[in-house]
Design an enzyme around this catalytic site. Structure first.
Site, PDB file in Angstrom:
ATOM      1  N   HIS A 265      -0.298 -11.677  -7.503  1.00 50.55           N
ATOM      2  CA  HIS A 265      -0.431 -11.166  -6.091  1.00 50.55           C
ATOM      3  C   HIS A 265      -1.467 -12.245  -5.162  1.00 50.55           C
ATOM      4  O   HIS A 265      -2.624 -12.643  -5.736  1.00 50.55           O
ATOM      5  CB  HIS A 265      -0.991  -9.855  -5.934  1.00 50.55           C
TER       6      HIS A 265
ATOM      7  N   HIS B  70      -4.029 -12.698  -2.058  1.00 50.61           N
ATOM      8  CA  HIS B  70      -4.534 -12.172  -1.239  1.00 50.61           C
ATOM      9  C   HIS B  70      -4.733 -12.914   0.121  1.00 50.61           C
ATOM     10  O   HIS B  70      -4.993 -14.155   0.107  1.00 50.61           O
ATOM     11  CB  HIS B  70      -6.085 -11.916  -1.670  1.00 50.61           C
TER      12      HIS B  70
HETATM   13  P1  5GP Z   1      -7.266  -8.415  -8.377  1.00 51.35           P
HETATM   14  O1  5GP Z   1      -8.585  -8.204  -8.571  1.00 51.35           O
HETATM   15  O2  5GP Z   1      -6.125  -8.005  -9.355  1.00 51.35           O
HETATM   16  O3  5GP Z   1      -6.870  -9.810  -7.935  1.00 51.35           O
HETATM   17  O4  5GP Z   1      -6.930  -7.580  -7.037  1.00 51.35           O
HETATM   18  C1  5GP Z   1      -6.166  -6.419  -7.204  1.00 51.35           C
HETATM   19  C2  5GP Z   1      -6.136  -5.715  -5.358  1.00 51.35           C
HETATM   20  O5  5GP Z   1      -5.114  -4.692  -5.845  1.00 51.35           O
HETATM   21  C3  5GP Z   1      -7.538  -5.089  -5.516  1.00 51.35           C
HETATM   22  O6  5GP Z   1      -8.069  -5.793  -4.159  1.00 51.35           O
HETATM   23  C4  5GP Z   1      -7.267  -3.731  -5.256  1.00 51.35           C
HETATM   24  O7  5GP Z   1      -7.958  -3.172  -4.129  1.00 51.35           O
HETATM   25  C5  5GP Z   1      -5.739  -3.649  -5.164  1.00 51.35           C
HETATM   26  N1  5GP Z   1      -5.092  -2.620  -5.229  1.00 51.35           N
HETATM   27  C6  5GP Z   1      -5.256  -1.953  -6.769  1.00 51.35           C
HETATM   28  N2  5GP Z   1      -4.479  -0.737  -6.763  1.00 51.35           N
HETATM   29  C7  5GP Z   1      -3.753  -0.668  -5.673  1.00 51.35           C
HETATM   30  C8  5GP Z   1      -2.729   0.227  -5.184  1.00 51.35           C
HETATM   31  O8  5GP Z   1      -2.416   1.232  -5.764  1.00 51.35           O
HETATM   32  N3  5GP Z   1      -2.140  -0.130  -4.039  1.00 51.35           N
HETATM   33  C9  5GP Z   1      -2.952  -1.152  -3.225  1.00 51.35           C
HETATM   34  N4  5GP Z   1      -2.210  -1.390  -1.885  1.00 51.35           N
HETATM   35  N5  5GP Z   1      -3.822  -1.936  -3.315  1.00 51.35           N
HETATM   36  C10 5GP Z   1      -4.120  -1.782  -4.854  1.00 51.35           C
END
Ligand code: 5GP
Ligand code: ZN
Length: 141
Positions: free
Chosen positions: A100, A102
């Protein structure tokens, strides 16, 4: 599809999300815990853990969606800029094991920091070290 992947469940509609844009290959939706107004995530619709697990076509599709949405997200929330980044792998802070990107809108004086702030202590590298590293990456690319 990975059964225990939250983002695959969002793609399948099993978990709700605030979708903002969609193509055949990608989905974009608001982060549930936004770091800024408009914080958006862009994901491929096929499950892959990290960037290096994407095939070329999907990688291109993810980038195209990011490229399209950056000005849209910035413009919508009136941002002055944005950080566009992937936490690629657990060591880099990736918590959800589905690629993903951001899009984090940034505002003058918001107190945030540049992407340079994410790494650990910078190593001390000589010009020779840098030449060696550049050469090795070049030959592996
Ligand atoms: P990472 O640290 O893996 O790059 O970021 C994961 C992101 O996914 C975090 O910013 C978190 O807030 C978001 N996130 C986690 N679970 C969910 C979810 O169920 N729905 C949405 N829309 N975002 C999520
Ligand atoms: Zn997944």
């Amino acid at each position: 599809m990975s059964d225990d992947c939250i983002f695959c469940q969002i793609i399948d509609g099993d978990i709700p999300a605030r979708t903002v844009y969609e193509t055949d290959e990608t989905l974009a939706f608001l982060d549930a815990n936004p770091l800024a107004e408009g914080h958006t995530l862009v994901i491929p619709k096929t499950h892959a853990r990290q960037l290096q697990d994407l095939d070329d076509e999907t990688a291109t599709a993810v980038y195209e969606t990011l490229h399209r949405l950056v000005p849209v997200v910035e413009g919508t929330v009136g941002a002055d800029g944005s950080n566009v980044a992937f936490n690629n792998g657990p060591a880099a802070g990736q918590e959800i094991p589905h690629v993903h990107g951001h899009i984090i809108p940034r505002f003058e004086g918001d107190g945030g920091r540049p992407v340079h702030a994410v790494a650990g202590s910078p190593p001390e590298l000589s010009e020779e070290d840098l030449d060696t590293i550049a050469g090795e990456i070049k030959s592996n690319a």
